[in-house]
Design a protein around this motif. Structure first.
Motif, PDB file in Angstrom:
ATOM      1  N   VAL A  14       0.861  -1.180   0.000  1.00 27.83           N
ATOM      2  CA  VAL A  14       0.000   0.000   0.000  1.00 27.83           C
ATOM      3  C   VAL A  14       0.897   1.230   0.000  1.00 27.83           C
ATOM      4  N   GLY A  15       0.905   1.949  -1.124  1.00 27.15           N
ATOM      5  CA  GLY A  15       1.747   3.135  -1.207  1.00 27.15           C
ATOM      6  C   GLY A  15       1.632   3.824  -2.544  1.00 27.15           C
ATOM      7  N   THR A  16       2.288   4.964  -2.644  1.00 26.70           N
ATOM      8  CA  THR A  16       2.249   5.742  -3.882  1.00 26.70           C
ATOM      9  C   THR A  16       3.632   6.036  -4.450  1.00 26.70           C
ATOM     10  N   ASN A  17       4.685   5.753  -3.690  1.00 19.04           N
ATOM     11  CA  ASN A  17       6.037   6.032  -4.155  1.00 19.04           C
ATOM     12  C   ASN A  17       6.488   4.889  -5.064  1.00 19.04           C
ATOM     13  N   ALA A  18       6.559   5.168  -6.369  1.00 14.84           N
ATOM     14  CA  ALA A  18       6.855   4.135  -7.360  1.00 14.84           C
ATOM     15  C   ALA A  18       8.210   3.475  -7.128  1.00 14.84           C
ATOM     16  N   VAL A  19       9.203   4.232  -6.705  1.00 10.76           N
ATOM     17  CA  VAL A  19      10.540   3.669  -6.490  1.00 10.76           C
ATOM     18  C   VAL A  19      10.518   2.683  -5.325  1.00 10.76           C
ATOM     19  N   PHE A  42      -5.662   3.472   1.338  1.00  9.56           N
ATOM     20  CA  PHE A  42      -6.120   2.530   2.351  1.00  9.56           C
ATOM     21  C   PHE A  42      -7.462   1.904   1.996  1.00  9.56           C
ATOM     22  N   ASP A  43      -8.399   2.685   1.463  1.00  7.55           N
ATOM     23  CA  ASP A  43      -9.706   2.118   1.136  1.00  7.55           C
ATOM     24  C   ASP A  43      -9.595   1.080   0.020  1.00  7.55           C
ATOM     25  N   GLU A  44      -8.707   1.320  -0.934  1.00  2.00           N
ATOM     26  CA  GLU A  44      -8.466   0.336  -1.994  1.00  2.00           C
ATOM     27  C   GLU A  44      -7.873  -0.945  -1.393  1.00  2.00           C
ATOM     28  N   ALA A  45      -6.951  -0.801  -0.457  1.00  2.00           N
ATOM     29  CA  ALA A  45      -6.346  -1.956   0.207  1.00  2.00           C
ATOM     30  C   ALA A  45      -7.404  -2.759   0.967  1.00  2.00           C
ATOM     31  N   GLU A  46      -8.304  -2.082   1.651  1.00  5.21           N
ATOM     32  CA  GLU A  46      -9.380  -2.766   2.386  1.00  5.21           C
ATOM     33  C   GLU A  46     -10.236  -3.599   1.429  1.00  5.21           C
ATOM     34  N   ARG A  47     -10.577  -3.035   0.277  1.00  3.34           N
ATOM     35  CA  ARG A  47     -11.390  -3.777  -0.699  1.00  3.34           C
ATOM     36  C   ARG A  47     -10.639  -5.014  -1.200  1.00  3.34           C
ATOM     37  N   ILE A  48      -9.356  -4.871  -1.452  1.00  4.31           N
ATOM     38  CA  ILE A  48      -8.552  -6.010  -1.917  1.00  4.31           C
ATOM     39  C   ILE A  48      -8.532  -7.105  -0.859  1.00  4.31           C
ATOM     40  N   LEU A  49      -8.320  -6.726   0.406  1.00  2.00           N
ATOM     41  CA  LEU A  49      -8.281  -7.720   1.483  1.00  2.00           C
ATOM     42  C   LEU A  49      -9.626  -8.423   1.655  1.00  2.00           C
ATOM     43  N   GLU A  50     -10.715  -7.693   1.477  1.00  2.00           N
ATOM     44  CA  GLU A  50     -12.049  -8.300   1.589  1.00  2.00           C
ATOM     45  C   GLU A  50     -12.257  -9.374   0.532  1.00  2.00           C
ATOM     46  N   ARG A  51     -11.738  -9.132  -0.669  1.00  2.60           N
ATOM     47  CA  ARG A  51     -11.926 -10.075  -1.779  1.00  2.60           C
ATOM     48  C   ARG A  51     -10.868 -11.170  -1.829  1.00  2.60           C
ATOM     49  N   ALA A  52      -9.780 -11.024  -1.080  1.00  5.82           N
ATOM     50  CA  ALA A  52      -8.645 -11.942  -1.185  1.00  5.82           C
ATOM     51  C   ALA A  52      -8.919 -13.324  -0.609  1.00  5.82           C
ATOM     52  N   ILE A  60       2.350  -4.611   3.349  1.00  5.57           N
ATOM     53  CA  ILE A  60       3.402  -3.633   3.632  1.00  5.57           C
ATOM     54  C   ILE A  60       2.816  -2.254   3.361  1.00  5.57           C
ATOM     55  N   VAL A  61       2.777  -1.413   4.392  1.00  5.45           N
ATOM     56  CA  VAL A  61       2.177  -0.088   4.290  1.00  5.45           C
ATOM     57  C   VAL A  61       3.276   0.959   4.182  1.00  5.45           C
ATOM     58  N   LEU A  62       3.222   1.732   3.102  1.00  4.37           N
ATOM     59  CA  LEU A  62       4.188   2.795   2.856  1.00  4.37           C
ATOM     60  C   LEU A  62       3.564   4.173   3.005  1.00  4.37           C
ATOM     61  N   LEU A  63       2.290   4.233   3.372  1.00  6.23           N
ATOM     62  CA  LEU A  63       1.590   5.505   3.530  1.00  6.23           C
ATOM     63  C   LEU A  63       1.682   5.984   4.976  1.00  6.23           C
ATOM     64  N   PRO A  64       1.488   7.293   5.210  1.00  8.21           N
ATOM     65  CA  PRO A  64       1.592   7.826   6.577  1.00  8.21           C
ATOM     66  C   PRO A  64       0.563   7.220   7.529  1.00  8.21           C
ATOM     67  N   GLN A  65       1.020   6.892   8.735  1.00  9.72           N
ATOM     68  CA  GLN A  65       0.116   6.331   9.722  1.00  9.72           C
ATOM     69  C   GLN A  65      -0.829   7.373  10.307  1.00  9.72           C
ATOM     70  N   HIS A  67      -2.863   9.105   8.638  1.00  7.16           N
ATOM     71  CA  HIS A  67      -4.075   9.126   7.819  1.00  7.16           C
ATOM     72  C   HIS A  67      -5.223   8.494   8.605  1.00  7.16           C
ATOM     73  N   PRO A  68      -6.429   9.054   8.509  1.00  2.79           N
ATOM     74  CA  PRO A  68      -7.566   8.528   9.278  1.00  2.79           C
ATOM     75  C   PRO A  68      -7.871   7.050   9.033  1.00  2.79           C
ATOM     76  N   ASP A  69      -7.548   6.520   7.850  1.00  2.00           N
ATOM     77  CA  ASP A  69      -7.855   5.124   7.536  1.00  2.00           C
ATOM     78  C   ASP A  69      -6.727   4.160   7.901  1.00  2.00           C
ATOM     79  N   ALA A  70      -5.613   4.669   8.400  1.00  2.00           N
ATOM     80  CA  ALA A  70      -4.470   3.804   8.719  1.00  2.00           C
ATOM     81  C   ALA A  70      -4.810   2.805   9.811  1.00  2.00           C
ATOM     82  N   ALA A  71      -5.499   3.236  10.844  1.00  2.00           N
ATOM     83  CA  ALA A  71      -5.835   2.335  11.951  1.00  2.00           C
ATOM     84  C   ALA A  71      -6.731   1.197  11.479  1.00  2.00           C
ATOM     85  N   ALA A  72      -7.609   1.477  10.531  1.00  2.00           N
ATOM     86  CA  ALA A  72      -8.528   0.444  10.044  1.00  2.00           C
ATOM     87  C   ALA A  72      -7.773  -0.684   9.345  1.00  2.00           C
ATOM     88  N   ILE A  73      -6.777  -0.358   8.552  1.00  2.16           N
ATOM     89  CA  ILE A  73      -6.032  -1.413   7.847  1.00  2.16           C
ATOM     90  C   ILE A  73      -5.234  -2.243   8.839  1.00  2.16           C
TER      91      ILE A  73
END
Length: 123
Positions: A14-19, A42-52, A60-65, A67-73
């Protein structure tokens, strides 16, 4: 920690930094994992986990903790028994047997140690 059945191991990054994503993707595939699924929010990650349906063993989370949705993941991963590596955190020991925080910049040794601690190292 008991080794998990990783015959169909799959990860979600889960992240946006391509490198960073490319570095982790290369690390995982060279370590025996399949090519990870990528989510940019995070919301996209939640949907993926629901369907997985249990097919994802690691997130692996690369986004800032901050963020309001970080705790949910984090809660979702813990409830589903999915190993979780969170970047940007202070380096800590294993939390709840499933969560490891790593600092940036990370090196392969950090990821090796994290996967071993989570029982997710491919041997």
């Amino acid at each position: 920690m008991t080794p998990r059945d990783l015959s169909r191991q799959s990860a979600l990054v889960v992240g946006t930094n391509a490198v960073e994503i490319m570095d982790i993707e290369e690390y995982l595939t060279l370590s025996g994992w399949s090519t990870p699924v990528i989510a940019q929010a995070f919301d996209e990650a939640e949907r993926i986990l629901e369907r997985a349906d249990g097919a994802i063993h690691l997130v692996i989370v690369l986004l800032p903790q901050g963020h309001p949705d970080a705790a949910a993941i984090i809660r979702t991963c813990i409830s589903l028994g999915i190993g979780l590596i969170v970047m940007n955190g202070a380096r800590t020991k294993l939390v709840d047997g499933q969560v490891i925080m790593l600092t940036r910049p990370f090196v392969e040794r950090d990821l090796d140690e994290a996967l071993h601690a989570l029982g997710l190292a491919v041997v």
